[in-house]
Design a protein around this motif. Structure first.
Motif, PDB file in Angstrom:
ATOM      1  N   ASP A  15      12.153  11.533  24.153  1.00 14.52           N
ATOM      2  CA  ASP A  15      13.443  10.838  24.277  1.00 14.52           C
ATOM      3  C   ASP A  15      13.574  10.149  25.631  1.00 14.52           C
ATOM      4  O   ASP A  15      14.135   9.063  25.737  1.00 14.52           O
ATOM      5  CB  ASP A  15      14.599  11.821  24.089  1.00 14.52           C
ATOM      6  N   HIS A  16      13.043  10.815  26.674  1.00 15.13           N
ATOM      7  CA  HIS A  16      13.098  10.212  28.008  1.00 15.13           C
ATOM      8  C   HIS A  16      12.366   8.880  28.018  1.00 15.13           C
ATOM      9  O   HIS A  16      12.815   7.916  28.628  1.00 15.13           O
ATOM     10  CB  HIS A  16      12.465  11.134  29.051  1.00 15.13           C
ATOM     11  N   GLY A  17      11.192   8.870  27.354  1.00 14.13           N
ATOM     12  CA  GLY A  17      10.379   7.662  27.294  1.00 14.13           C
ATOM     13  C   GLY A  17      11.132   6.531  26.608  1.00 14.13           C
ATOM     14  O   GLY A  17      11.129   5.391  27.072  1.00 14.13           O
ATOM     15  N   ALA A  71      14.333   6.150  26.390  1.00 12.10           N
ATOM     16  CA  ALA A  71      15.408   5.685  27.276  1.00 12.10           C
ATOM     17  C   ALA A  71      14.831   4.806  28.386  1.00 12.10           C
ATOM     18  O   ALA A  71      15.391   3.757  28.726  1.00 12.10           O
ATOM     19  CB  ALA A  71      16.145   6.884  27.863  1.00 12.10           C
ATOM     20  N   ARG A  72      13.694   5.233  28.917  1.00 15.98           N
ATOM     21  CA  ARG A  72      13.072   4.485  30.007  1.00 15.98           C
ATOM     22  C   ARG A  72      12.678   3.069  29.546  1.00 15.98           C
ATOM     23  O   ARG A  72      12.886   2.086  30.257  1.00 15.98           O
ATOM     24  CB  ARG A  72      11.825   5.251  30.481  1.00 15.98           C
ATOM     25  N   CYS A 125       5.839   6.734  30.557  1.00 13.56           N
ATOM     26  CA  CYS A 125       5.919   7.057  29.122  1.00 13.56           C
ATOM     27  C   CYS A 125       4.602   7.580  28.559  1.00 13.56           C
ATOM     28  O   CYS A 125       4.592   8.422  27.673  1.00 13.56           O
ATOM     29  CB  CYS A 125       6.338   5.826  28.330  1.00 13.56           C
ATOM     30  N   GLU A 170      15.706   0.839  29.175  1.00 15.66           N
ATOM     31  CA  GLU A 170      16.110   0.335  30.497  1.00 15.66           C
ATOM     32  C   GLU A 170      15.212  -0.832  30.912  1.00 15.66           C
ATOM     33  O   GLU A 170      15.683  -1.834  31.445  1.00 15.66           O
ATOM     34  CB  GLU A 170      15.948   1.423  31.562  1.00 15.66           C
TER      35      GLU A 170
END
Lengths: 176, 506
Positions: B308-310, B312-313, B287, B316
């Motif tokens: 956005d990926h961060g 989501a990560r 992130c 999780e």
């Protein structure tokens, strides 16, 4: 407790594939070693870590080498509690003046043949602490260094590559 | 009888110093300085910090009853000042550091021994008069007298992968009669390197004071620099900073909960907590681009945004921790052999925790409620809901449980931050103020409150920066907590405190 242990058997191990040896590190190591000493050690190294003034960042990542993902012992590398049992000193920090003597004495207490690996940017050249009244600077200014692993701090993968170079450097030379 | 003076009274009696933010600073007389010292000793004020300059000493104090914070300064043109430690022992090591670094003499100090200066530097008083070196002298440990006592000397090079320091135990059989710590081995001269540094470089140096708290130090320095310059980091940056701070807290709590259990020879917890720690560091790397999130907080904001990926990560990661961690907590709670080691071991009394104004989980496991996120607080914590767990037992077990509860609090904080992360820029310019400006910041690291006091010159360079690790007020308490325990429980007690050597030694 039984449930957790049982789960560990059912699920596969977390341990990841070896990252392979660092080519530059292999070269640096190969140049620094004697063939006879390598033969004596085989592929196993006992490591004594010495914090000679680090901020503790390098130690955190050295610790990580022992977690389930990296599992450093499978490569024949293990951390020992005394320099008397060690083949390798893993030294961190910009060698503070207050730690200089302790580092020298630890080095002298380590039986020959021995290697010194300087871990982190501070150990390589003092890092951001270079020039301070309280620091000597590079580890190599105090004890002879065979291998540098740079980074601030170097992550476990970088550490593993460097340490594998120590073991495999010997093997490569053996084959040649 | 006259009422004892409040912090406001003490500040009001002095000469107010302009351009000190956000709390007031006043130059006081030696009489006021002593009066303030008496308020510390009476525990009407808590000592937050105590540091020197070439010709002055400063103390930062916190008045719990009113929530007031302020800095009292005493000019010492003659090179001496009234000792605070003579009445208030928590000041002892900070005061010895002032003497070592500046050559100012605390008159009436109960302990003349040097602390950071081991007689190995080329100069004495490196931040003050810069005198020539002295001959190194043997360090006199405090004596212990009695039947069949023996000494055990440990360190500075320890058996594990940990920082260097010296521990001198006096034991009777297996029982520790006295522990005396000698620190300073990793003194790197941070505050001398700070002087004259450009603020961006200084921020990175602050992030290297204590590696496990690189986010906390980065945040404390940035907040001090921003307060000095009269700017504020963008809202989104403040929220991302808190996100990083909570990830750092999680990583350290997992590592240490496992390590405490490992020191009680229960390696299963260590292995599983190590996995959770590694997952947090990998998520941080993914992130923010660095496993320890070093150099990600800069004066003016943060160095990298979270996509956005961060998000989501991280969601999780939180889900994975929530799946795994409760089982480990149950394991800790239900393993009698482990509880046998941690319960009633290394007890720190509430009275000592209060006297030393001990922060972090060490203080909160001994009844002290202080948490800098709650009060004085700072964005975005004033908009977030979180528990500050407090226990009274003060033993190793209580320190572990406070950290278990703080893991849960951090998970909830991260949830709230991800849900409500405000949009916008993540960094602003930091123009120099044109004249000297001072500021102080207090932030809650995983170990406790980190204090940074800063003076920037007109061009934005650091003139003086003092960084006070929470360990200054925790190390002496470890000496007290180990008394009467067996030598073999020292690693367990030590790990349950997990004080910083580098942060303390500077």
């Amino acid at each position: 407790m039984r449930k957790i242990i049982l789960e560990s058997f059912i699920h596969g191990p977390l341990t990841e594939r070896s990252p392979g040896a660092d080519a530059d590190a292999v070269a640096e190591y190969a140049a620094a070693l004697e063939r006879a000493a390598r033969r004596r050690f085989g592929r196993s190294l006992a490591i004594r870590q010495v914090d000679a003034g680090s901020c503790n960042g390098c130690e955190l990542e050295i610790h990580a080498l022992s977690n389930a993902f990296y599992d450093v012992e499978r490569f024949g590398l293990r951390f020992v509690a005394s320099p008397r049992h060690a083949d390798v000193l893993l030294v961190t920090g910009p060698v503070t003046r207050n730690m200089r003597e302790a580092l020298e004495r630890t080095w002298r207490a380590t039986p020959d043949p021995k290697w010194v690996v300087a871990v982190g940017d501070c150990a390589a050249d003092g890092g951001m602490f270079a020039g301070s009244y309280a620091c000597v600077g590079a580890v190599s200014a105090v004890v002879p260094v065979d291998l540098h692993i740079r980074g601030c701090p170097p992550g476990p993968t970088a550490l593993l590559r460097g340490l594998l170079a120590l073991v495999q450097g010997g093997a490569t030379d053996h084959a040649a | 009888m006259q009422d004892p003076p409040t912090l406001a009274d003490l500040l009001g009696a002095g000469r107010a110093v302009a351009n000190h933010r956000p709390w007031p600073r006043a130059a006081v007389t030696p009489e006021s300085w002593l009066l303030a010292t008496r308020q510390l000793a009476a525990e009407r004020l808590a000592l937050l910090g105590y540091w020197g300059e070439r010709d002055a000493v400063h103390m930062a104090a916190f008045e719990e009853s009113s929530g007031a914070i302020g800095v009292l300064s005493l000019d010492c043109p003659e090179g001496h000042f009234p000792s605070v430690a003579q009445l208030h022992p928590p000041a002892l090591h900070l005061e010895a550091a002032i003497r070592d670094l500046f050559g100012l003499e605390p008159r009436g100090s109960p302990d003349p021994r040097p602390w950071l200066d081991h007689g190995r530097w080329d100069i004495r008083h490196p931040l003050g008069r810069r005198d020539g070196p002295a001959e190194p002298r043997p360090y006199e440990f405090l004596p212990a007298e009695g039947e069949s006592l023996h000494e055990i000397a440990v360190g500075p090079v320890h058996a594990g992968i940990i920082e260097p320091g010296h521990f001198r135990f006096t034991a009777q059989g297996e029982t520790v009669v006295r522990l005396e710590e000698r620190l300073g081995y990793v003194h790197k001269g941070v505050e001398s390197l700070m002087a004259g540094a450009e603020s961006g470089w200084a921020a990175r140096l602050a992030g290297r004071v204590s590696g496990d708290s690189t986010v906390a130090y980065g945040l404390a320095f940035a907040r001090a620099a921003e307060a000095a310059l009269g700017i504020e980091a963008p809202r989104r940056a403040a929220w991302l900073r808190a996100l990083m701070a909570e990830l750092e807290r999680l990583a350290n709590h997992f590592g240490d909960i496992g390590a405490v259990c490992n020191d009680a020879a229960f390696s299963l917890m260590h292995a599983h907590c190590g996995i959770l720690r590694e997952r947090v560091l990998r998520a941080a790397d993914a992130c923010f681009g660095h496993r320890l999130m070093r150099d990600r907080i800069v004066p003016g904001g943060v160095a990298s945004d979270l996509g956005d990926h961060g998000v989501a990560r991280l969601r999780e990661l939180i889900a994975e921790i929530r799946r795994r961690f409760p089982k480990l907590v149950e394991l800790y709670d239900n393993t009698a052999s482990l509880q046998d080691r941690t319960v009633a071991t290394g007890v720190l009394s509430a009275a000592l925790a209060r006297q030393y104004a001990c922060g972090g989980f060490v203080g909160r496991a001994s009844g002290r409620t202080f948490d800098a996120r709650r009060a004085p607080s700072y964005p975005p914590y004033d908009e977030l809901r979180f528990d500050v767990p407090v226990l009274d037992a003060g033993d190793v077990n209580a320190r572990v449980w406070v950290r278990i509860s703080e893991v849960e609090a951090s998970l909830s904080l991260i949830d709230q931050i991800l849900d409500r992360l405000p949009p916008g820029a993540v960094c602003v310019e930091t123009p120099a103020a044109g004249s000297a400006q001072e500021a102080m910041a207090l932030v809650e690291g995983f170990r406790g409150d980190v204090l940074v006091w800063l003076r920037l010159d007109g061009s934005g360079r650091v003139e003086r920066c003092h960084l006070r690790d929470p360990s200054w007020f925790q190390w002496p308490l470890l000496e007290a907590a180990i008394e009467g325990n067996i030598v073999a429980d020292f690693p367990l007690c030590n790990k349950s405190f997990n004080c910083s050597y580098s942060g303390h030694d500077l």
